[in-house]
Motif scaffolding. Sequence first.
Motif, mmCIF file in Angstrom:
data_model
loop_
_atom_site.group_PDB
_atom_site.id
_atom_site.type_symbol
_atom_site.label_atom_id
_atom_site.label_comp_id
_atom_site.label_asym_id
_atom_site.label_seq_id
_atom_site.Cartn_x
_atom_site.Cartn_y
_atom_site.Cartn_z
ATOM 1 N N MET A 1 0.834 -1.178 0.000
ATOM 2 C CA MET A 1 0.000 0.000 0.000
ATOM 3 C C MET A 1 0.884 1.249 0.000
ATOM 4 O O MET A 1 1.885 1.313 0.693
ATOM 5 C CB MET A 1 -0.893 0.006 1.248
ATOM 6 N N ALA A 2 0.498 2.245 -0.761
ATOM 7 C CA ALA A 2 1.238 3.502 -0.807
ATOM 8 C C ALA A 2 0.901 4.355 0.410
ATOM 9 O O ALA A 2 -0.141 4.190 1.029
ATOM 10 C CB ALA A 2 0.895 4.258 -2.080
ATOM 11 N N ARG A 3 1.822 5.264 0.749
ATOM 12 C CA ARG A 3 1.590 6.225 1.839
ATOM 13 C C ARG A 3 1.824 7.623 1.305
ATOM 14 O O ARG A 3 2.676 7.832 0.447
ATOM 15 C CB ARG A 3 2.557 5.980 2.998
ATOM 16 N N ILE A 4 1.103 8.578 1.833
ATOM 17 C CA ILE A 4 1.312 9.958 1.414
ATOM 18 C C ILE A 4 2.646 10.433 1.969
ATOM 19 O O ILE A 4 2.915 10.297 3.158
ATOM 20 C CB ILE A 4 0.177 10.865 1.921
ATOM 21 N N LYS A 5 3.473 10.975 1.091
ATOM 22 C CA LYS A 5 4.770 11.518 1.487
ATOM 23 C C LYS A 5 4.670 13.010 1.755
ATOM 24 O O LYS A 5 5.216 13.514 2.712
ATOM 25 C CB LYS A 5 5.780 11.256 0.377
ATOM 26 N N HIS A 6 3.986 13.720 0.846
ATOM 27 C CA HIS A 6 3.832 15.154 1.021
ATOM 28 C C HIS A 6 2.662 15.674 0.207
ATOM 29 O O HIS A 6 2.144 14.984 -0.662
ATOM 30 C CB HIS A 6 5.113 15.908 0.654
ATOM 31 N N ILE A 7 2.284 16.890 0.517
ATOM 32 C CA ILE A 7 1.284 17.632 -0.246
ATOM 33 C C ILE A 7 1.979 18.907 -0.688
ATOM 34 O O ILE A 7 2.701 19.529 0.090
ATOM 35 C CB ILE A 7 0.063 17.987 0.620
ATOM 36 N N ALA A 8 1.778 19.294 -1.931
ATOM 37 C CA ALA A 8 2.377 20.523 -2.437
ATOM 38 C C ALA A 8 1.276 21.482 -2.868
ATOM 39 O O ALA A 8 0.337 21.094 -3.549
ATOM 40 C CB ALA A 8 3.310 20.230 -3.599
ATOM 41 N N LEU A 9 1.430 22.711 -2.469
ATOM 42 C CA LEU A 9 0.508 23.782 -2.809
ATOM 43 C C LEU A 9 1.302 24.844 -3.541
ATOM 44 O O LEU A 9 2.423 25.156 -3.147
ATOM 45 C CB LEU A 9 -0.066 24.364 -1.507
ATOM 46 N N HIS A 10 0.744 25.374 -4.626
ATOM 47 C CA HIS A 10 1.439 26.485 -5.282
ATOM 48 C C HIS A 10 0.700 27.775 -4.977
ATOM 49 O O HIS A 10 -0.516 27.820 -4.873
ATOM 50 C CB HIS A 10 1.615 26.257 -6.780
ATOM 51 N N THR A 11 1.483 28.836 -4.769
ATOM 52 C CA THR A 11 0.954 30.121 -4.336
ATOM 53 C C THR A 11 1.846 31.234 -4.847
ATOM 54 O O THR A 11 2.985 30.988 -5.244
ATOM 55 C CB THR A 11 0.866 30.164 -2.792
ATOM 56 N N GLU A 12 1.345 32.442 -4.811
ATOM 57 C CA GLU A 12 2.142 33.591 -5.218
ATOM 58 C C GLU A 12 3.147 34.000 -4.147
ATOM 59 O O GLU A 12 4.180 34.582 -4.453
ATOM 60 C CB GLU A 12 1.234 34.782 -5.556
ATOM 61 N N ASP A 13 2.863 33.736 -2.868
ATOM 62 C CA ASP A 13 3.728 34.182 -1.774
ATOM 63 C C ASP A 13 3.935 33.037 -0.776
ATOM 64 O O ASP A 13 3.248 32.957 0.245
ATOM 65 C CB ASP A 13 3.108 35.393 -1.081
ATOM 66 N N TYR A 50 5.158 15.958 5.015
ATOM 67 C CA TYR A 50 5.550 17.345 4.847
ATOM 68 C C TYR A 50 4.663 18.031 3.831
ATOM 69 O O TYR A 50 4.020 17.407 2.999
ATOM 70 C CB TYR A 50 7.041 17.515 4.585
ATOM 71 N N PHE A 51 4.600 19.333 3.977
ATOM 72 C CA PHE A 51 3.719 20.201 3.228
ATOM 73 C C PHE A 51 4.601 21.217 2.520
ATOM 74 O O PHE A 51 5.201 22.077 3.156
ATOM 75 C CB PHE A 51 2.768 20.853 4.231
ATOM 76 N N ALA A 52 4.709 21.084 1.205
ATOM 77 C CA ALA A 52 5.527 21.988 0.406
ATOM 78 C C ALA A 52 4.668 23.144 -0.084
ATOM 79 O O ALA A 52 3.637 22.923 -0.715
ATOM 80 C CB ALA A 52 6.124 21.237 -0.780
ATOM 81 N N ILE A 53 5.074 24.349 0.211
ATOM 82 C CA ILE A 53 4.372 25.542 -0.249
ATOM 83 C C ILE A 53 5.303 26.228 -1.233
ATOM 84 O O ILE A 53 6.348 26.756 -0.843
ATOM 85 C CB ILE A 53 3.989 26.447 0.936
ATOM 86 N N LEU A 54 4.943 26.175 -2.496
ATOM 87 C CA LEU A 54 5.848 26.537 -3.574
ATOM 88 C C LEU A 54 5.371 27.748 -4.360
ATOM 89 O O LEU A 54 4.168 27.982 -4.489
ATOM 90 C CB LEU A 54 5.979 25.342 -4.527
ATOM 91 N N LYS A 55 6.309 28.489 -4.900
ATOM 92 C CA LYS A 55 6.012 29.656 -5.731
ATOM 93 C C LYS A 55 5.388 29.185 -7.040
ATOM 94 O O LYS A 55 5.975 28.384 -7.779
ATOM 95 C CB LYS A 55 7.295 30.442 -6.010
#
Length: 124
Positions: A1-13, A50-55
């Motif tokens: 079974m797979a596991r969630i490693k991270h979630i990535a969100l893209h944003t301006e800031d 982990y939660f990646a918040i990316l430009k």
Amino acid sequence: MARIKHIALHTEDPAKTAAFYKEVFGLQELNRKPEDTGADGVWLSDGYIYFAILKFGGDQAPNLGDGPTAVAGVHHIGFYVDDLDEACATIEAANSTECPGSSDANRKYMGPDGLMIDMRVRGW
């Protein structure tokens, strides 16, 4: 079974958005690029994933075109909280407003960048 490693969100800031999640949910900062500003991305964790918040449009979150993928993304993030009333007070103090569909057991708020945040005490 797979596991969630991270979630990535893209944003301006990314730095501003990361500050919100750190303040409201107590997420811990793992890394930021560049180190002094976080303008390209900030990586947070709750201790499990982990939660990646990316430009948006940056190297880590390129614009994928004009089709549906250009606007597709995370719809909402769900958080378990220890005290729902306290979590609601904290998120409201951070200028978030409650969303339609919110209930006494499952509270929904509009977070930065229009991302809905879903909170409840353990027991989904």
